[in-house]
Design a protein around this motif. Structure first.
Motif, PDB file in Angstrom:
ATOM      1  N   UNK A  23      17.238  17.332 -14.918  1.00 19.47           N
ATOM      2  CA  UNK A  23      16.282  17.164 -13.807  1.00 19.47           C
ATOM      3  C   UNK A  23      16.674  15.968 -12.945  1.00 19.47           C
ATOM      4  N   UNK A  24      17.109  14.904 -13.596  1.00 18.75           N
ATOM      5  CA  UNK A  24      17.528  13.692 -12.892  1.00 18.75           C
ATOM      6  C   UNK A  24      18.671  13.994 -11.926  1.00 18.75           C
ATOM      7  N   UNK A  25      19.700  14.640 -12.423  1.00 18.93           N
ATOM      8  CA  UNK A  25      20.846  14.943 -11.569  1.00 18.93           C
ATOM      9  C   UNK A  25      20.501  16.006 -10.526  1.00 18.93           C
ATOM     10  N   UNK A  26      19.605  16.905 -10.848  1.00 19.88           N
ATOM     11  CA  UNK A  26      19.170  17.905  -9.868  1.00 19.88           C
ATOM     12  C   UNK A  26      18.302  17.304  -8.764  1.00 19.88           C
ATOM     13  N   UNK A  27      17.765  16.106  -9.010  1.00 22.16           N
ATOM     14  CA  UNK A  27      16.852  15.489  -8.041  1.00 22.16           C
ATOM     15  C   UNK A  27      17.587  14.757  -6.923  1.00 22.16           C
ATOM     16  N   UNK A  28      18.915  14.732  -7.000  1.00 22.55           N
ATOM     17  CA  UNK A  28      19.666  14.088  -5.931  1.00 22.55           C
ATOM     18  C   UNK A  28      20.579  12.974  -6.382  1.00 22.55           C
ATOM     19  N   UNK A  29      20.985  13.006  -7.659  1.00 26.20           N
ATOM     20  CA  UNK A  29      21.929  12.027  -8.169  1.00 26.20           C
ATOM     21  C   UNK A  29      23.187  12.716  -8.687  1.00 26.20           C
ATOM     22  N   UNK A  30      24.288  12.004  -8.592  1.00 25.48           N
ATOM     23  CA  UNK A  30      25.583  12.492  -9.057  1.00 25.48           C
ATOM     24  C   UNK A  30      26.008  11.667 -10.261  1.00 25.48           C
ATOM     25  N   UNK A  31      26.396  12.339 -11.321  1.00 21.93           N
ATOM     26  CA  UNK A  31      27.015  11.700 -12.476  1.00 21.93           C
ATOM     27  C   UNK A  31      28.444  11.369 -12.058  1.00 21.93           C
ATOM     28  N   UNK A  32      28.689  10.131 -11.652  1.00 21.38           N
ATOM     29  CA  UNK A  32      29.962   9.795 -11.011  1.00 21.38           C
ATOM     30  C   UNK A  32      31.156  10.039 -11.921  1.00 21.38           C
ATOM     31  N   UNK A  33      31.011   9.758 -13.213  1.00 22.38           N
ATOM     32  CA  UNK A  33      32.121   9.992 -14.127  1.00 22.38           C
ATOM     33  C   UNK A  33      32.447  11.482 -14.206  1.00 22.38           C
ATOM     34  N   UNK A  34      31.417  12.298 -14.394  1.00 24.34           N
ATOM     35  CA  UNK A  34      31.656  13.744 -14.538  1.00 24.34           C
ATOM     36  C   UNK A  34      32.101  14.352 -13.209  1.00 24.34           C
ATOM     37  N   UNK A  35      31.676  13.783 -12.107  1.00 24.89           N
ATOM     38  CA  UNK A  35      32.100  14.251 -10.784  1.00 24.89           C
ATOM     39  C   UNK A  35      33.603  14.096 -10.617  1.00 24.89           C
ATOM     40  N   UNK A  43      31.476   8.432  -0.891  1.00 21.70           N
ATOM     41  CA  UNK A  43      31.862   7.042  -1.130  1.00 21.70           C
ATOM     42  C   UNK A  43      32.327   6.812  -2.572  1.00 21.70           C
ATOM     43  N   UNK A  44      32.250   7.843  -3.406  1.00 21.43           N
ATOM     44  CA  UNK A  44      32.736   7.738  -4.782  1.00 21.43           C
ATOM     45  C   UNK A  44      34.255   7.901  -4.760  1.00 21.43           C
ATOM     46  N   UNK A  45      34.972   6.816  -5.026  1.00 18.10           N
ATOM     47  CA  UNK A  45      36.432   6.833  -4.968  1.00 18.10           C
ATOM     48  C   UNK A  45      37.023   7.209  -6.321  1.00 18.10           C
ATOM     49  N   UNK A  46      36.534   6.584  -7.379  1.00 17.15           N
ATOM     50  CA  UNK A  46      37.050   6.837  -8.721  1.00 17.15           C
ATOM     51  C   UNK A  46      36.011   6.371  -9.732  1.00 17.15           C
ATOM     52  N   UNK A  47      36.091   6.908 -10.959  1.00 14.43           N
ATOM     53  CA  UNK A  47      35.158   6.531 -12.016  1.00 14.43           C
ATOM     54  C   UNK A  47      35.813   6.799 -13.358  1.00 14.43           C
ATOM     55  N   UNK A  48      35.444   6.014 -14.359  1.00 15.48           N
ATOM     56  CA  UNK A  48      36.041   6.228 -15.669  1.00 15.48           C
ATOM     57  C   UNK A  48      35.452   5.343 -16.738  1.00 15.48           C
TER      58      UNK A  48
END
Length: 267
Positions: free
Chosen positions: A193-205, A243-248
């Motif tokens: 629900x959290x991610x569906x509400x308008x947030x991106x899991x930057x690592x998984x993205x 604006x998400x360049x990289x994540x890890x």
């Protein structure tokens, strides 16, 4: 005003680290400062500092160029979050205005230009039914708090220890842990629900199929055998997706039972 709202055309980025230290003094004794000197970040978000700022030697952080903001729990040696930054925030707010959570030092807000950064330590429910109930109430209250915040501050990054593994790929043994706190159906549903509400899991993205973890039990050599859970996240408002360049993850950092998670974000 701090210039995190500058155009991405400059090519400049800010690097954010989130790290549950399970005690900042313990992490310092295990070489945290030396590690940070070799792994520089613009903003450090620590959870479970388990101390007030006055009992920690902070001069080594200052020598690396950091200034800090601290939200300790009222209970000594428990919980608490701290944000260290090389960039001066425009505004700092401790807590979310709900005393039950603010007394435990769970949320620290810093604003940098157009960006609001929330450094968070979600409750754990592993000690029993009472704390699991607290955890579920926190999830509902936190969701409402952030959605209200986004009405005036749409560019939000929420970092920290969420104490929830989202999907089967985020935990080493999803079958045997299906009734464990941190992987309960209702917790996982909240995260969906959290991610569906308008947030991106930057690592998984940025790493859609990669298997990495951010926490390992101290028991039975779980870290050596990589029997872990991914429970630490950096969520980014979907309006900031470009604006998400990289994540890890940085699983080789061994100052805690958690490992650091990082985001490179365009200014």
């Amino acid at each position: 005003m701090t210039t995190l709202d500058a155009s991405t055309e400059t090519g400049e980025t800010v690097k954010i680290l989130t790290y549950n230290l399970n005690g900042i003094r313990s992490a310092l004794s295990k070489g945290l400062i030396e590690w940070l000197s070799q792994n520089p970040f613009d903003i450090l978000c620590f959870q479970e500092v388990k101390a007030t700022h006055d009992v920690v030697d902070l001069l080594p952080f200052e020598a690396l160029g950091y200034r800090y903001h601290w939200h300790a729990a009222e209970k000594k040696g428990y919980s608490g979050v701290a944000t260290f930054s090389k960039l001066p925030p425009d505004q700092v707010i401790m807590g979310c205005g709900i005393p039950a959570y603010d007394c435990e030092g769970r949320i620290l807000r810093t604003d940098f230009g157009d960006l609001t950064l929330l450094n968070c330590y979600f409750p754990s429910g592993t000690t029993g039914e009472i704390r699991q109930t607290v955890k579920m109430q926190f999830l509902d209250d936190f969701f409402a708090y952030v959605q209200e915040l986004r009405k005036t501050r749409p560019n939000v990054i929420v970092v920290g220890d969420y104490n929830i593994a989202h999907t089967a790929i985020d935990i080493h043994d999803p079958v045997r842990n299906k009734t464990s706190s941190g992987f309960l159906p209702e917790e996982r549903a909240w995260l969906t629900r959290w991610f569906d509400s308008g947030f991106i899991d930057s690592y998984r993205y940025k790493n859609p199929d990669k298997i990495e973890y951010s926490w390992w039990s101290y028991r039975a050599g779980a870290r050596t055998s990589n029997k872990g859970w991914r429970i630490d996240y950096i969520s980014v408002s979907d309006c900031c997706q470009d604006r998400i360049v990289a994540a890890g993850h940085l699983p080789n950092a061994v100052h805690s039972d958690h490992g650091p998670v990082w985001l490179e974000f365009a200014r």
